[in-house]
Design an enzyme around this catalytic site. Structure first.
Site, PDB file in Angstrom:
ATOM      1  N   GLY A 519       0.744  -1.018   0.084  1.00 42.14           N
ATOM      2  CA  GLY A 519       0.328  -0.056  -0.144  1.00 42.14           C
ATOM      3  C   GLY A 519       0.835   1.278   0.161  1.00 42.14           C
ATOM      4  N   VAL A 524       0.431  -4.776   2.782  1.00 43.13           N
ATOM      5  CA  VAL A 524      -0.934  -5.129   3.366  1.00 43.13           C
ATOM      6  C   VAL A 524      -1.239  -6.372   3.255  1.00 43.13           C
ATOM      7  CG1 VAL A 524      -3.337  -4.685   2.872  1.00 43.13           C
ATOM      8  CG2 VAL A 524      -1.711  -2.831   2.145  1.00 43.13           C
ATOM      9  N   LYS A 538      -3.009  -2.912   6.885  1.00 39.81           N
ATOM     10  CA  LYS A 538      -1.906  -2.194   6.358  1.00 39.81           C
ATOM     11  C   LYS A 538      -0.757  -1.717   7.449  1.00 39.81           C
ATOM     12  CE  LYS A 538      -3.207   1.197   2.803  1.00 39.81           C
ATOM     13  NZ  LYS A 538      -3.992   2.477   2.602  1.00 39.81           N
ATOM     14  N   ASP A 635      -5.474  11.354  -4.913  1.00 40.52           N
ATOM     15  CA  ASP A 635      -4.795   9.939  -5.648  1.00 40.52           C
ATOM     16  C   ASP A 635      -5.918   8.930  -6.093  1.00 40.52           C
ATOM     17  OD1 ASP A 635      -2.758   8.746  -6.710  1.00 40.52           O
ATOM     18  OD2 ASP A 635      -2.004   7.752  -4.847  1.00 40.52           O
TER      19      ASP A 635
END
Ligand SMILES: *[C@@H]1O[C@H](CO)[C@@H](O)[C@H](O)[C@H]1NC(C)=O
Ligand SMILES: *[C@@H]1O[C@H](CO)[C@@H](O)[C@H](O)[C@H]1NC(C)=O
Ligand SMILES: *[C@@H]1O[C@H](CO)[C@@H](O)[C@H](O)[C@H]1NC(C)=O
Ligand SMILES: *[C@@H]1O[C@H](CO)[C@@H](O)[C@H](O)[C@H]1NC(C)=O
Ligand SMILES: *[C@@H]1O[C@H](CO)[C@@H](O)[C@H](O)[C@H]1NC(C)=O
Length: 827
Positions: A519, A524, A538, A635
Site C-alpha cells: 500500500g 498489506v 496495512k 490520488d
C-alpha cells in the site's frame, strides 16, 4: 350491512295494502314502466325512468324521493340508454321475466340490462330498500341474503352503508366512477377507490393516472385530510380485515349527506339543508394544488402558499437543478448525503406532513415504533417508517420502500414519519455503540506525533545525506502540513484499538502468504479474526519516512468517514514500533485487476461497470461535499478502487488526502503527490489542488473503465494522443462508440455508455472551472438530460506532463510499485 328485518318486511307489505301505487318491490306481477316508480318503505328513495340533463335518452335510476332537486344516486343501464322516441318510455319495462331474473326490457323485447345474480331462484323479487339499495332476493327468503344488490355496483355516489373497497374473498371491488357528462351517466374518466395495495388509502384517478390520494388511514382519518373528522352529521371509518377492506360512513342525524364524484374529477360531500332546500357542498377533494398527486416528484414537498409550491424535504436537494428551476419538478429530490446502507444509516423525524404514498409499503399492527425502526434499518430499501395508528399514543408499524412520493406540508401534526438518512445527517450521531471496546485514540495519536517528530528527524537526516536540496523544502512542507493536522487532531477520534497479538495471529504472524500487496506506506496483509471476520491489515514500514505522515492522515480522514463507497476502517493497532490500520477485507481486489486484464475484463460487464462508475461518483461526492471533513482525495485511480464481494466499489488509500475548510475550495502545495495519468494539469504543474483535480482523476478513471485501457502508456498507431486525447478525438468525430472495450459491447446499453464517455470528457476538461462538480456528475449519470458540449481535455497528448510541466520539476521518488504514489517536486 343491509339486513332485511321482519318488521320492515311486514311494514312494506302493509304500505302496499294501504297506498296501492307506492310499492317498493318488483314482482312477477308488478313492474316499473312508463312513469310508474317504486318507493322505498320509509319514502326516502324512488326508482323509475328518467332523462338526465337535456338528453332525450331514458335511464332507469334511483333518486331521493323527498328532495325536490332531482338527485340521481344510481343508474341501472348507465351504458345502454333507452333511445328516445315518443313511445319508448311507455313500452320499456323493468320486470321479472319468466326465466326468473330481473330485467330491463325495451320496446321491442330486447333485454337491455339485467343484474348479474350470484345465485338463482324461481321466485325472485327486487326491492328498493330505505337505504337506497336495490336488492334482488328470493321472495320467501327473509334472512337478509341477497342474490344481488345495487350497492355492490356504485355509480358516482357513495350512500351511507355503501362500501368503497374490495372484498378479498369474492374479488368484488366497489368504486365510484364519474358520469361522462350531466347528460350521460355512462362511466367517464374518473374513478375514486379504496386502494388496498400496501396499506389502504383512497385514490382518485383519471384513467390509469392518479390524480389525488387521501393518504393512509391513521385510525381516525386519512393522513392527507387531517381536518376531516367524524362529526355530528356523519361518521366514517376504514375497515381492513383479512376478508375485506372498505371505507364507509353512516349518518348520525336526520341531515341527508352524500359523497359523489363529479364529471371533472372532484370528490365532493354534500349536505341537504332543509330550511334553504339546497345541497350545500361541505368538502371537496382535491382541495388545492398540493393535492395533485406527485406534483413535486419523489422526495418532494409541496407547500401551499409558497411560490413555487414545490420544494424538497429538508436534507434533500433537487435531482436536477436546472429542470427544477424551470418548474419541472417531476424528477423530484435526492438526499444531499447519499445513504450508506447497511453501514450505519439512521432516521430523521419529519413532523407535520402528509404520509407518502403507501402503495409500496408494509405494515404490522402489533409492532412498537422501536421495533419498526429496527426492521426498517435492516432492509436497505426501507426508506421510512411511522406508527400505523395514531390513537392512544401511537401503535403499529408502517414501512415505506423505495422513493417517498406525494408528500405535502400540513398545518397540523398528527403523525410523524421517520426518514432514512446517512449517519452524517443525524442530529446526534455520536457512536454510542461499541463504547466498551473503543479507546479514544487521541492518546495514541499524540504518541504518533511524538513518533512522527522522532522519525521526522531520522527521516530528514537520511534525506540530508541523499539530497540536501529537497531536504530544505521538506522542512517547509512539513511545517505547513503540521498546522493542518494539528487543527484536525483536536477532535476526538474514536477508533477501536486492536491488540498486536490478535493481529499477528490473524495474519499468521505477517506471513508472506498472507501478503496482499504493497500500500501507500507499507505492506498489506489479509487476516482472519477469531470470529471468522476477514480483515486487511496495512502495516507501516519501519523504514518508510513518508509513511507515518500518511498513516496519521489516513486515520484522521477515514475514521470520521462512513459511506458505502469508501473502504471501512475497522480500527488500528499501535504498539511499540508497530503501527497498523485494520480495514474490512475486499475479496475482489481492485478495479485495475479487472479492467486492464485481458482475461479478467469479461467478468465486469457493462451494468457492473456502470454501477462502479456511479458508486465511485457517490463516494467522491460524499468526500467533497457531504462528509463532515470535506476531503480532497488527491490520488484517485483504478488501483485505489477496491471491490467488495458484490463488486461494489470502495475508494481507498487516504494517505495523501487533504481536508479543506468551509469556504476554502482550493489549496496550494509545494509537494505534488499523485499518480501520472490521473493528475490534472493545474495540480501537476502548479501544485494547485481542489475538488476539481479529483474530478479530473475521476474523468480519467471513467474513460479507463469504459475503454479498458490505461491512460498512462496508452498507445495508438494513428496519433500521439493519450487515452484522453483519443477519446476526445472520437467524440469530436461522433465516433465515441469506438472507444468502448470490445469485451463490454452490448448495444442495449449504448446510451449509458455514450453518456459515461461524455461525462468522463466533461470531467477532464482543461480548465478546472469547466469541469462539473461531483454533485453534477452524479446527476448527469443518473438522468437523461442533455449534457453540455465537452471542451478539449487537459493533458491529452502522451507524455506532456513533463514537457509542459516545468523544466525544473523532476521525479523525486518512485517507490517502484504501481500501487504507490509518485512524488513530484514542482518548484
Ligand atoms: C331494443 O334493443 C335492441 C337491441 O339493442 C335494438 O335493436 C332495438 O332497436 C331496441 N328497440 C327499441 C324500441 O329501442
Ligand atoms: C357476471 O358474473 C360473472 C361471474 O362472476 C362475470 O364473469 C361477468 O363478467 C359478470 N358480468 C357482468 C356484466 O358483470
Ligand atoms: C365539479 O366540481 C368542481 C368543484 O366544485 C367544480 O368546479 C366543477 O365545475 C364541477 N364539474 C362539473 C361538471 O359540475
Ligand atoms: C396482535 O396482537 C393481538 C392482541 O394482542 C393478537 O390477537 C394478534 O394475534 C396479534 N397479531 C399478530 C400478527 O401478531
Ligand atoms: C426488503 O424489503 C423488500 C420489500 O418488502 C423485500 O422485497 C426485500 O426482500 C427485503 N430485503 C431484505 C434484505 O430483507
Amino acid at each position: 350491512m343491509e339486513s332485511l328485518k321482519m318488521p320492515l318486511f311486514f311494514s312494506s307489505l302493509f304500505s302496499i295494502l294501504i297506498v296501492s301505487n307506492t310499492v317498493d318491490t318488483i314482482t312477477k306481477t308488478h313492474s316499473i314502466t312508463g312513469s310508474n316508480t317504486i318507493v322505498s318503505s320509509g319514502g326516502s328513495f324512488e326508482m323509475g325512468f328518467f332523462s338526465p340533463g337535456s338528453s332525450q335518452n331514458q335511464y332507469l335510476g334511483i333518486w331521493y324521493k323527498n328532495i325536490p332537486v332531482r338527485t340521481v344516486v344510481w343508474v341501472a343501464n348507465r351504458e345502454i340508454p333507452l333511445l328516445s322516441s315518443s313511445s319508448v318510455g311507455s313500452s320499456s319495462i323493468l320486470t321479472i321475466i319468466n326465466s326468473g331474473i330481473l330485467a330491463l326490457v325495451n320496446g321491442t323485447g330486447s333485454v337491455i340490462w339485467s343484474p348479474n345474480m350470484t345465485g338463482s331462484t324461481r321466485d325472485p323479487v327486487a326491492q328498493l330498500m330505505e337505504s337506497g339499495n336495490l336488492v334482488v332476493r328470493d321472495a320467501n327468503d327473509i334472512s337478509g341474503h341477497f342474490l344481488w344488490q345495487s350497492f355492490d355496483y356504485p355509480c358516482d355516489t357513495l350512500l351511507p352503508g355503501m362500501k368503497l373497497g374490495k372484498n378479498f374473498v369474492t374479488g368484488l371491488e366497489r368504486h365510484l366512477s364519474s358520469w361522462k357528462s350531466s347528460d350521460d351517466p355512462a362511466p367517464g374518466d374518473y374513478t375514486y377507490r379504496c386502494d388496498p395495495q400496501g396499506y389502504p388509502q383512497n385514490i382518485l384517478s383519471s384513467g390509469s393516472a392518479e390524480v389525488f390520494r387521501t393518504g393512509p388511514w391513521n385510525g381516525i382519518g386519512f393522513s392527507g385530510r387531517p381536518s376531516l373528522k367524524s362529526n355530528s352529521i356523519y361518521a366514517f371509518e376504514l375497515v381492513y380485515t383479512k376478508e375485506e377492506v372498505y371505507y364507509d360512513y353512516k349518518l348520525l342525524s336526520s341531515v341527508v349527506s352524500r359523497l359523489s364524484l363529479n364529471q371533472t374529477g372532484v370528490v365532493q360531500r354534500w349536505n341537504w339543508i332543509d330550511r334553504t332546500q339546497q345541497w350545500v357542498r361541505v368538502l371537496t377533494s382535491p382541495t388545492d394544488n398540493c393535492d395533485s398527486y406527485k406534483l413535486c416528484g419523489p422526495n418532494g414537498n409541496c407547500i401551499v402558499g409558497n411560490n413555487p409550491v414545490c420544494g424538497c424535504l429538508s436534507k434533500f436537494v433537487p435531482q436536477n437543478q436546472r429542470e427544477w428551476e424551470n418548474g419541472d419538478w417531476s424528477t423530484g429530490c435526492v438526499r444531499r448525503t447519499p445513504l450508506d446502507c447497511p453501514n450505519g444509516d439512521g432516521f430523521v423525524k419529519y413532523s407535520g406532513y402528509k404520509m407518502p404514498d403507501t402503495r409500496n409499503s408494509w405494515f404490522d399492527r402489533n409492532m412498537t415504533l422501536r421495533e419498526c425502526e429496527m426492521v426498517c434499518l435492516k432492509n436497505c430499501s426501507c426508506m421510512a417508517y411511522a406508527n400505523l395508528d395514531i390513537r392512544r399514543g401511537g401503535s403499529g408499524c408502517l414501512l415505506w420502500f423505495g422513493e417517498l412520493i406525494d408528500m405535502r406540508e400540513l398545518n397540523t401534526n398528527e403523525q410523524d414519519v421517520y426518514i432514512r438518512m446517512a449517519s452524517s445527517e443525524l442530529e446526534d450521531s455520536t457512536a454510542h455503540s461499541k463504547k466498551r471496546e473503543i479507546v479514544a485514540v487521541t492518546l495514541a495519536l499524540l504518541t504518533g506525533v511524538l513518533l512522527l517528530g522522532m522519525s521526522l528527524i531520522v527521516y530528514l537526516r537520511k534525506r540530508k545525506r541523499k539530497n540536501s536540496q529537497l531536504n530544505k523544502e521538506g522542512i517547509l512542507m512539513h511545517k505547513s502540513e503540521q498546522g493542518y493536522t494539528d487543527k484536525t487532531q483536536k477532535e476526538d477520534l474514536e477508533l477501536p484499538l486492536f491488540d498486536l497479538t490478535v493481529i499477528a495471529d490473524s495474519t499468521n504472524n505477517f506471513s508472506i502468504n498472507n501478503k496482499l500487496g504493497e500500500g501507500g506506506f507499507g505492506p498489506v496483509y489479509k487476516g482472519t479474526l477469531e470470529g471468522g471476520q476477514e480483515i486487511a491489515v496495512k502495516r507501516l514500514s519501519k523504514n518508510s519516512g513518508q509513511g507515518l505522515d500518511e498513516f496519521k492522515n489516513e486515520v484522521i480522514c477515514i475514521a470520521k468517514l462512513q459511506h458505502r463507497n469508501l473502504v471501512k476502517l475497522l480500527g488500528c493497532c499501535i504498539q511499540g514500533e508497530e503501527m497498523m490500520l485494520i480495514y474490512e477485507y475486499m475479496p475482489n481486489k481492485s478495479l485495475d485487476y479487472f479492467i486492464f486484464d485481458q482475461s479478467q475484463n469479461t467478468l465486469l460487464d457493462w451494468s457492473k461497470r456502470f454501477h462502479i462508475i456511479n458508486g465511485i461518483a457517490r463516494g467522491l461526492l460524499y468526500l467533497h461535499q457531504d462528509s463532515r471533513l470535506r476531503i480532497i482525495h488527491r490520488d484517485l485511480k483504478a488501483s485505489n478502487i477496491l471491490l467488495d464481494i458484490d463488486m461494489n466499489p470502495k475508494i481507498s488509500d487516504f494517505g495523501i488526502a487533504r481536508s479543506f475548510g468551509g469556504n476554502e475550495t482550493e489549496a496550494n502545495t509545494n509537494r505534488v503527490i499523485g499518480t501520472y495519468g490521473y493528475m490534472s494539469p493545474e495540480y501537476a504543474i502548479d501544485g494547485l489542488f481542489s475538488v476539481k483535480s479529483d474530478v479530473f482523476s475521476f474523468g480519467v478513471l471513467v474513460l479507463e473503465i469504459v475503454s479498458g485501457k490505461k491512460n498512462k502508456g496508452f498507445y495508438h498507431p494513428g496519433h500521439y494522443h493519450n487515452l484522453l486525447g483519443h477519446a476526445w478525438r472520437l467524440y469530436e468525430e461522433g465516433k465515441s462508440l469506438e472507444l468502448i472495450d470490445e469485451a463490454l459491447w452490448d448495444s442495449c446499453y449504448q446510451i449509458e455508455m455514450l453518456r459515461s464517455i461524455h461525462v468522463g470528457l466533461l470531467c477532464v476538461q482543461e480548465s478546472p472551472k469547466d469541469r462539473p462538480s461531483m454533485s453534477s456528475v452524479v446527476l448527469m449519470l443518473g438522468s437523461e438530460t442533455a449534457l453540455p458540449q465537452a471542451k478539449q481535455p487537459g493533458f491529452f497528448t502522451a507524455r506532456n506532463v513533463l514537457q509542459t510541466g516545468s523544466s525544473s520539476s523532476k521525479e523525486a521518488t518512485t517507490t517502484g510499485n504501481e500501487i504507490t504514489s509518485t512524488m513530484l517536486s514542482a518548484r
